[in-house]
Design a protein around this motif. Structure first.
Motif, PDB file in Angstrom:
ATOM      1  N   ALA A 397       7.864  -5.443 -13.869  1.00 26.31           N
ATOM      2  CA  ALA A 397       8.259  -5.386 -12.641  1.00 26.31           C
ATOM      3  C   ALA A 397       7.815  -6.766 -11.779  1.00 26.31           C
ATOM      4  CB  ALA A 397       7.399  -4.419 -11.653  1.00 26.31           C
ATOM      5  N   SER A 398       8.866  -7.187 -10.963  1.00 33.38           N
ATOM      6  CA  SER A 398       8.511  -8.433 -10.247  1.00 33.38           C
ATOM      7  C   SER A 398       8.928  -8.156  -8.863  1.00 33.38           C
ATOM      8  CB  SER A 398       9.074  -9.708 -10.775  1.00 33.38           C
ATOM      9  OG  SER A 398      10.601  -9.453 -10.973  1.00 33.38           O
ATOM     10  N   GLY A 399       8.523  -9.193  -7.675  1.00 38.10           N
ATOM     11  CA  GLY A 399       8.980  -9.286  -6.386  1.00 38.10           C
ATOM     12  C   GLY A 399       8.428  -8.035  -5.810  1.00 38.10           C
ATOM     13  N   ILE A 400       7.176  -7.597  -6.186  1.00 34.47           N
ATOM     14  CA  ILE A 400       6.557  -6.320  -5.728  1.00 34.47           C
ATOM     15  C   ILE A 400       5.987  -6.661  -4.225  1.00 34.47           C
ATOM     16  CG2 ILE A 400       4.970  -4.588  -6.175  1.00 34.47           C
ATOM     17  CD1 ILE A 400       4.954  -5.249  -9.238  1.00 34.47           C
ATOM     18  N   ASP A 401       6.132  -5.672  -3.297  1.00 36.26           N
ATOM     19  CA  ASP A 401       5.552  -5.950  -2.030  1.00 36.26           C
ATOM     20  C   ASP A 401       4.080  -6.140  -2.278  1.00 36.26           C
ATOM     21  OD1 ASP A 401       4.159  -5.026   0.439  1.00 36.26           O
ATOM     22  OD2 ASP A 401       6.176  -4.149   1.172  1.00 36.26           O
ATOM     23  N   HIS A 402       3.475  -7.166  -1.538  1.00 39.16           N
ATOM     24  CA  HIS A 402       1.921  -7.572  -1.923  1.00 39.16           C
ATOM     25  C   HIS A 402       1.011  -6.412  -1.497  1.00 39.16           C
ATOM     26  CE1 HIS A 402       1.805  -8.664   2.328  1.00 39.16           C
ATOM     27  NE2 HIS A 402       0.432  -8.630   2.210  1.00 39.16           N
ATOM     28  N   ARG A 403       1.506  -5.546  -0.433  1.00 43.05           N
ATOM     29  CA  ARG A 403       0.495  -4.591   0.223  1.00 43.05           C
ATOM     30  C   ARG A 403      -0.056  -3.374  -0.893  1.00 43.05           C
ATOM     31  NH1 ARG A 403       3.947  -2.469   5.154  1.00 43.05           N
ATOM     32  NH2 ARG A 403       5.444  -2.734   3.486  1.00 43.05           N
ATOM     33  N   PHE A 404       0.819  -3.263  -1.959  1.00 43.87           N
ATOM     34  CA  PHE A 404       0.436  -1.850  -2.676  1.00 43.87           C
ATOM     35  C   PHE A 404       0.355  -2.248  -4.124  1.00 43.87           C
ATOM     36  CE2 PHE A 404       3.350  -0.761   1.061  1.00 43.87           C
ATOM     37  CZ  PHE A 404       2.267  -0.262   1.770  1.00 43.87           C
ATOM     38  N   ALA A 405      -0.541  -2.012  -4.709  1.00 44.30           N
ATOM     39  CA  ALA A 405      -0.789  -2.323  -6.036  1.00 44.30           C
ATOM     40  C   ALA A 405      -0.506  -1.075  -6.647  1.00 44.30           C
ATOM     41  CB  ALA A 405      -2.447  -2.218  -6.388  1.00 44.30           C
TER      42      ALA A 405
END
Length: 506
Positions: A397-405
């Motif tokens: 997975a890449s380009g993940i919203d930084h707010r949610f681990a």
């Protein structure tokens, strides 16, 4: 301690892996034009199509109804056992506007799920207790006249009914999405609805703008859905209390709701598990409505109706009264959508679930979300559910919203048990702060489950709270820009084992 799920458990859903044969009655052909269908986009053709279906069903071995190229404006089409419907290339079944659809059934007090889950006949195409049915061909279903709305559950507790992201919506805004049940009379809010079907095949066609559900299958066994392209307003494929089911090679774009979702609600009046289900070689996404089908794949829509970011994912939940067992999700892609969600909040046990070889790009919330909650939307005696025996492996997975681990969140007295994460690679956008790292969210046991329910997570890569027997074997984490939070945060995790994970304890 229970043995964790391994590769050998890919035998999950053995019954579901037996491909359904094309019905033997396919040679008995009935053309809908012979029963008066015009296909001109003006005439109301559902009476003629229903007459053709009835004629095919009257034959001892059933028959096949052919729909040639043309645009067929329709209200409710009623499926019959031992009938195949073939949509020819260029054939479009269009949901007519107005209030001519079959009325929703009187099912008594349907307290524990919303109106859409509790009724089937108020649909463009519906079948109840039908067997040996197929809808196939390269034509299309366009739900132009269907509504995406419907009342919510009438559950007296009213706990965890809506995502916390909707807290700022006004009563008028919610009422617009959830009209009163009396306003639904005559309206259609599903494209295809199946209740207690057996040996059903849906293949080859395209679905566009299909109301609350493109496909709702409840209590159906021996269901094979393959090679569909769905680009729709809300849910794509809903599999509720199904068994021995395969979904494969489907493209499903649903910016406003879930793309492929497995549920086990109380819609049939009792708790029934969803079991022996395979989802494989599918692509899910949350592109702007219609832009998967036209190939432009636009991403201008910022929020779904729940005021969270575009949806379009694969999910187990939210309804979970009957639980889930023997579920396999493999070789699927996620684009511009939320990540994989495994949830049980209404009682019910989730066990023997395998998710593997998943590719995710531009993920709008958490890439992985495992949640036990205590909503208990069900009759008296409904308890707290469980998640145990889950294998998630080979996820990129890449380009993940930084707010949610990636999130694994049980409850203090009900931890998530025996989950194994193997060969997982997650790359986040980065940008979290030291203030974010200090956050300690509440338990929110009764809240509707969404990754955003906890707010920005205190770690950027993996956040675990209340877990037992978690195995992490090969977890690679990275950020595109610096992040002020630690990569991991683990709270109340016993029997934790970590290998091949370089950033651990960094």
């Amino acid at each position: 301690m229970r043995t964790p799920v391994t590769r050998r458990d890919v035998g999950v859903g053995i019954a579901a892996t037996i491909l359904l044969p094309f019905p033997a009655h396919a040679a008995k052909m009935i053309d809908v034009r012979d029963h008066g269908a015009k296909g001109d986009g003006k005439a109301l053709d559902s009476p003629a199509i229903n007459a053709a279906i009835a004629a095919a069903a009257s034959r001892p071995q059933g028959g096949t109804v052919t729909i040639p190229a043309g645009r067929y404006r329709c209200y409710s089409i009623r499926l019959r056992s031992r009938v195949t419907i073939v949509l020819a290339k260029g054939a479009v079944i269009e949901a007519a506007t107005g209030t001519g659809y079959d009325l929703p059934e009187d099912n008594g007090e349907q307290l524990y799920q919303d109106f859409g889950h509790s009724h089937w006949r108020n649909s463009l195409i519906w079948g109840e207790d039908v067997e040996d049915v197929a809808i196939t061909g390269s034509g299309a279903i366009h739900g132009l006249g269907l509504t995406r709305d419907g009342p919510g559950a009438r559950w007296k507790a009213q706990t965890g009914e809506r995502p916390l992201s909707m807290r700022q919506m006004t009563a008028a805004e919610i009422a617009k999405l959830e009209p009163d049940a009396t306003r639904m009379n005559g309206l259609g809010n599903k494209a295809i609805a199946l209740k207690n079907g057996r040996n059903i095949r849906l293949s080859g066609f395209t679905m566009h703008q299909c109301g609350h559900f493109a496909i709702l299958a409840t209590g159906t066994r021996g269901l094979h859905i393959h090679d569909l392209s769905i680009d729709t307003d809300r849910d794509g494929i809903d599999l509720d209390c199904v068994a021995d089911t395969i979904v494969e090679r489907c493209r499903v774009n649903t910016p406003n709701d879930d793309a492929i979702v497995i549920k086990s609600s109380f819609a049939l009046g009792r708790a029934i598990p969803a079991e022996n289900v395979v989802v494989r070689h599918c692509a899910v996404s949350g592109y702007d409505l219609g832009t998967m089908l036209d190939g432009t794949r636009r991403t201008t829509q910022l929020l779904a109706p729940d005021r969270d970011r575009p949806t379009g994912r694969i999910k187990l939940g939210t309804e979970s009264n009957g639980g889930y067992r023997n579920i396999l999700i493999e070789d699927c892609t996620f684009h511009h959508c939320r990540g994989l969600a495994l949830e049980t909040v209404d009682g019910g046990v989730m066990e023997n679930v395998v998710a593997r070889r998943l590719t995710m790009r531009d993920i709008t919330t958490a890439p992985l979300f495992l949640r036990i909650g205590d909503r208990r939307r069900g009759p008296a005696g409904t308890g707290v559910g469980a998640i145990r025996g889950v294998l998630i492996e080979q996820v990129d997975a890449s380009g993940i919203d930084h707010r949610f681990a990636a999130i694994i969140a049980g409850l203090p007295d009900r931890p998530v048990e025996n989950v194994r994460l193997k060969d997982i690679s997650l790359t986040y956008a980065g940008g979290g702060t030291a203030a974010d790292a200090a956050r300690r969210p509440e338990e929110l046991a009764t809240a509707y489950p969404e990754p955003s329910m906890f707010g920005v997570t205190a770690a950027w890569g993996l956040w675990v709270r209340h877990a037992r027997g978690l195995v992490i074997d090969g977890l690679t984490l990275a950020t595109a820009t610096p992040d002020g939070r630690p990569p991991f945060r683990v709270e109340d995790a016993t029997d934790l084992r970590v290998t091949n994970t370089p950033l651990w304890r960094a």
